[in-house]
Each structure stands twice: as C-alpha cells, then as structure tokens.
Scaffold this motif. Structure first.
Motif, PDB file in Angstrom:
ATOM      1  N   ALA A 283       7.256  10.564 -46.435  1.00 30.31           N
ATOM      2  CA  ALA A 283       7.216  11.043 -47.807  1.00 30.31           C
ATOM      3  C   ALA A 283       6.368   9.864 -48.856  1.00 30.31           C
ATOM      4  N   SER A 284       5.685  10.518 -49.829  1.00 30.85           N
ATOM      5  CA  SER A 284       4.575   9.629 -50.267  1.00 30.85           C
ATOM      6  C   SER A 284       5.275   8.946 -51.861  1.00 30.85           C
ATOM      7  N   ALA A 285       6.468   9.773 -52.166  1.00 30.56           N
ATOM      8  CA  ALA A 285       7.176   9.302 -53.284  1.00 30.56           C
ATOM      9  C   ALA A 285       8.613  10.027 -53.466  1.00 30.56           C
ATOM     10  N   GLU A 286       9.752   9.140 -53.670  1.00 29.01           N
ATOM     11  CA  GLU A 286      10.955   9.735 -53.647  1.00 29.01           C
ATOM     12  C   GLU A 286      11.734   9.233 -54.771  1.00 29.01           C
ATOM     13  N   GLY A 287      12.658   9.790 -55.239  1.00 32.33           N
ATOM     14  CA  GLY A 287      13.328   9.447 -56.318  1.00 32.33           C
ATOM     15  C   GLY A 287      15.015   9.226 -55.495  1.00 32.33           C
ATOM     16  N   LEU A 288      15.191   9.621 -54.595  1.00 30.76           N
ATOM     17  CA  LEU A 288      16.342   9.173 -53.552  1.00 30.76           C
ATOM     18  C   LEU A 288      15.994   9.347 -52.229  1.00 30.76           C
ATOM     19  N   GLU A 326      -1.719   3.423 -51.053  1.00 25.81           N
ATOM     20  CA  GLU A 326      -1.676   3.751 -52.505  1.00 25.81           C
ATOM     21  C   GLU A 326      -2.784   4.534 -52.812  1.00 25.81           C
ATOM     22  N   ALA A 327      -2.690   5.662 -53.442  1.00 20.25           N
ATOM     23  CA  ALA A 327      -3.494   6.555 -53.816  1.00 20.25           C
ATOM     24  C   ALA A 327      -3.197   7.425 -55.155  1.00 20.25           C
ATOM     25  N   GLU A 328      -4.090   8.175 -55.736  1.00 20.57           N
ATOM     26  CA  GLU A 328      -3.851   8.971 -56.817  1.00 20.57           C
ATOM     27  C   GLU A 328      -3.295  10.191 -56.459  1.00 20.57           C
ATOM     28  N   ALA A 329      -2.164  10.700 -57.142  1.00 24.86           N
ATOM     29  CA  ALA A 329      -1.852  12.037 -56.641  1.00 24.86           C
ATOM     30  C   ALA A 329      -2.528  13.024 -57.040  1.00 24.86           C
ATOM     31  N   VAL A 330      -3.021  14.018 -55.996  1.00 23.56           N
ATOM     32  CA  VAL A 330      -3.998  14.992 -56.507  1.00 23.56           C
ATOM     33  C   VAL A 330      -3.301  16.402 -56.626  1.00 23.56           C
ATOM     34  N   GLY A 331      -3.584  17.112 -57.537  1.00 20.99           N
ATOM     35  CA  GLY A 331      -2.910  18.623 -57.438  1.00 20.99           C
ATOM     36  C   GLY A 331      -1.481  18.637 -57.749  1.00 20.99           C
ATOM     37  N   THR A 343       0.528   7.647 -59.536  1.00 27.61           N
ATOM     38  CA  THR A 343       0.076   7.145 -58.341  1.00 27.61           C
ATOM     39  C   THR A 343       1.291   7.612 -57.397  1.00 27.61           C
ATOM     40  N   HIS A 344       1.009   7.820 -56.042  1.00 34.07           N
ATOM     41  CA  HIS A 344       1.883   8.019 -55.051  1.00 34.07           C
ATOM     42  C   HIS A 344       1.433   7.130 -53.559  1.00 34.07           C
ATOM     43  N   PHE A 345       2.216   7.072 -52.580  1.00 39.96           N
ATOM     44  CA  PHE A 345       2.017   6.146 -51.498  1.00 39.96           C
ATOM     45  C   PHE A 345       2.120   6.683 -50.456  1.00 39.96           C
ATOM     46  N   PRO A 346       1.328   7.678 -49.700  1.00 32.28           N
ATOM     47  CA  PRO A 346       1.323   8.569 -48.589  1.00 32.28           C
ATOM     48  C   PRO A 346       0.836   7.576 -47.489  1.00 32.28           C
ATOM     49  N   PRO A 347       1.678   7.827 -46.363  1.00 35.17           N
ATOM     50  CA  PRO A 347       1.384   7.425 -45.089  1.00 35.17           C
ATOM     51  C   PRO A 347       0.286   8.365 -44.425  1.00 35.17           C
ATOM     52  N   SER A 348      -0.753   7.654 -43.923  1.00 36.95           N
ATOM     53  CA  SER A 348      -1.643   8.613 -43.270  1.00 36.95           C
ATOM     54  C   SER A 348      -1.404   9.158 -41.822  1.00 36.95           C
TER      55      SER A 348
END
Length: 399
Positions: A283-288, A326-331, A343-348
């Motif tokens: 996951a690139s961003a999680e609340g929990l 770290e990247a800009e969340a697109v879409g 901003t989100h943090f996706p593993p490539s």
C-alpha cells in the motif's frame, strides 16, 4: 461516562463496477468496520449507545425522547465531509486520513470540503495512527492518537474454505473466467503469500504488487492469493482480470496469482491467514490497514512498507520492511483528488520484487520467529489495555 456513536454511511457509498467506468476514491465499507471496532472496545469498558444521524436530535425535546444527556460524549466515525456535531454535547471525530495534506479551502463553494475547518469544529479528533495525529496537529486540530483495539477481537476459530471460487491471473482473456476451488488450491501449494485489498482503491498499489511478485523468485514454486474486497452484486471475482486490464493497464497471465472475491466470515478469514507463509501489503497510504494488523495478530510474518499508518507497527524487528518512494498521488485516489494535491508513498514494482525475493530466501524458523514478535507487538499496541489507557488520558485531558 457514556458515549454515543453515529456512523451511518449508506449502502450507495460502496465502490462498485459500472459499465462505463469504475468508481475510485470514494468512501466505503471500511467506515462501518472501523466504527464496529471502536464500538466493541467501548462496550467492554464504558457505557455506549448507538444513535442515527445526529441532525435529528438537535432540539432539546428530541434529545429527551431519545434519552440523550448533555454529559454524553458524541463520537462520529465518518468521512470528514460527512461529520455532524450534536449541539450541546462534547463531539469527537474518529478519523483515519492517510495523506500528509489536508484541505483548507471550500472547493466548489461547499464548506464541507474544507477539511481543516470541519475538524476544528470538534472538541477532539481520535486518530487511528500517529501519522494522522501529527498531520492534523500541524493544522491546529485538537487531535490525539487513539486507535481501535483490533487485536482484542481477532478470531482464532477456523472454517473450511471449500467451495469458495477463485480465478487465476489472465488479463489476455478476461471475458472467460475459469473458476477453481480455493481449498483445493491451498492444499496443493506449500508456500502461499496472501494479500487483502479493494481493487478499486488505488492506494493498494495492486499493479506494482502483482508485477513485482511475478518478477521475483518467489513466484517460482509458490502462489500469491489476493483476497478482493468487492460488493459481490455488480462486481465479482469474475471481473478482476478485466479491472486489471482496463483500469490498471496490466498485461499478464500466470497460474501463480490467484484471486478470491467471495465474502468470507471471520472464521474463514482466520483459516486463510493461517494458511499463508507471509502476508503482504504494498500500500502507498493507509489510515490503519486492518488486514495487515489481523495477519500479524495471527502470528503471520508480514511484508510491508513502513509508511503512513504502518509506521506504528511495521519495523525490522518484527516485519520484512518493503522499500517505497514518495510521489504525488495522481488520479482519483480520494474524494477531493481534483482539487487537493496529496502525497503518497508507493513501493515500486522493483521494490516489491526485492521484498518478495528476501522473503523467498528466509528460513522457515526465522520467518516464524518474526511472526511471533509481530504478534506480541500488535497484541499489546492494539490491545484492550492500551485502548483503555489512551481513553483514560483522553477523559482526563479533554472532558
């Protein structure tokens, strides 16, 4: 002390497949699940009453009829734009916002789109992670870290997965899904990697997850089972290859990737967790990230990045940490994506591949020991004793 909990979202908020386009970035079922965790925790240690939308209880007569006292604390577990206070009472919002940025503007002229202004109207905000807490405090919001007691409600009993339909990865022929029995697939594979995700949620990073797995040595002699969160009305597991091909541009065919979309009860999910060698999240961003916590509670070794909410419980001592960027969340990654850049943090795919490669080489005893340490950590961090301690501090400092 008595708490009132309002959390109605509405069935129409569940993301579903449409003939023209998929619905991404909308609030959905997870609010109900999150509210239920807080409900069960509070029922163990405090008085709790569920109420409908607080809008209908604003008149003193309505409050008297409903048995609402001025000393009751109103908890609201909803998306920020849906928050409504109960006048005359202390109001607490429960939030799991997973991005560093918060909106400070009334986009499209709607004041509900100003997230900071909405949250400041509440006496306090309970945050599911320290990441959310810190971000809100930077905006002057009265936020505290008070996650739900997830570990207190993880079922250990198991139920058979026989008869649960599954399909293999095949985006080249998504119009002809071939169904197999999940129990049979599990019985024929010694090493299983498991992931739980909603395919319409871009934060789950499903394309990089699959491409990274297929490029790794882990895909040789083992399988990746992806448990999909679907409505199973309009969208079923039979749609998954079309979703991946059309909406994610994935082109791949492999017997090593298996998808499951049926609703599984707690005991079936316990069986699925116990069947896997590793649980994985890219996951690139999680609340929990509830499934990740549940898997750790079951003693499963996990592979995951330590970004956003996962910073609280993913660490090298008790998890295989996946790299990320770290990247800009697109879409359409959230409801305000057209106006609020986040901003989100996706593993490539490369970083996913590396993590799977490390897991494939890890001795079984080492993996099991890591899983045991993870279970001990989340058992305490998300346990009922920690929950009550945080609640007592809230009551002392804010009430």
């Amino acid at each position: 002390m008595r708490y009132l909990l309002s959390n109605a979202i509405g069935a129409d908020r569940l993301p579903r497949f449409q003939e023209v386009s998929a619905v991404f970035g909308r609030a959905h079922y997870s609010w109900k699940i999150n509210a239920n965790l807080y409900r069960r925790g509070l029922q163990k240690i405090r008085l709790l009453k569920d109420i409908e939308a607080p809008d209908i209880y604003q008149d003193p007569i309505a409050k008297r009829v409903a048995g609402i006292e001025d000393t009751d604390v109103h908890l609201v577990d909803k998306p920020i734009e849906a928050l409504r206070p109960l006048f005359g009472n202390k109001n607490v919002a429960i939030e799991v916002w997973e991005f560093p940025e918060l909106s400070t503007q009334d986009f499209t002229g709607d004041p509900r789109n100003n997230q900071v202004a909405m949250l400041r109207k509440f006496d306090c905000v309970w945050c599911g992670s320290s990441f959310t807490t810190e971000n809100m405090r930077r905006h002057g919001i009265n936020a505290i870290h008070l996650p739900p007691p997830v570990a207190a409600f993880v079922d250990t009993a198991t139920e058979s997965l026989a008869g649960v339909p599954a399909v293999r990865l095949n985006t080249a022929d998504f119009g002809h899904a071939q169904f197999e029995d999940l129990e049979d697939i599990i019985s024929r594979n010694k090493k299983i990697y498991l992931c739980v995700l909603a395919p319409y949620d871009r934060r789950k990073n499903v394309k990089n997850l699959i491409e990274g797995f297929l490029a790794s040595r882990a895909s040789h002699g083992s399988i990746l089972i992806v448990k999909l969160i679907l409505d199973n009305v309009v969208t079923t597991v039979g749609n998954i290859n079309e979703i991946l091909a059309v909406h994610y541009g994935l082109s791949a065919t492999s017997d090593s990737v298996v998808f499951v979309g049926a609703y599984l009860g707690a005991e079936q999910m316990a069986n699925l967790y116990n069947s896997c060698s590793f649980f994985v999240s890219a996951a690139s961003a999680e609340g929990l990230n509830l499934p990740l916590i549940e898997a750790m509670t079951h003693g499963r070794p996990v592979i995951a990045p330590n970004n956003t909410a996962m910073k609280d419980y993913i660490a090298p001592d008790h998890a295989l940490v996946m790299g990320y960027e770290e990247a800009e969340a697109v879409g359409p990654i959230h409801a305000l994506h057209e106006h609020l850049k986040t901003t989100h943090f996706p593993p490539s795919a490369r970083q996913v591949k590396t993590a799977f490669g490390k897991a494939s080489k890890m001795p079984k005893a080492q993996a099991e020991a890591m899983g045991g340490r993870g279970a001990a950590f989340v058992g305490k961090f998300f346990g009922i004793k920690e929950f009550e301690g945080r609640l007592e501090r809230f009551e002392r400092d804010f009430l």
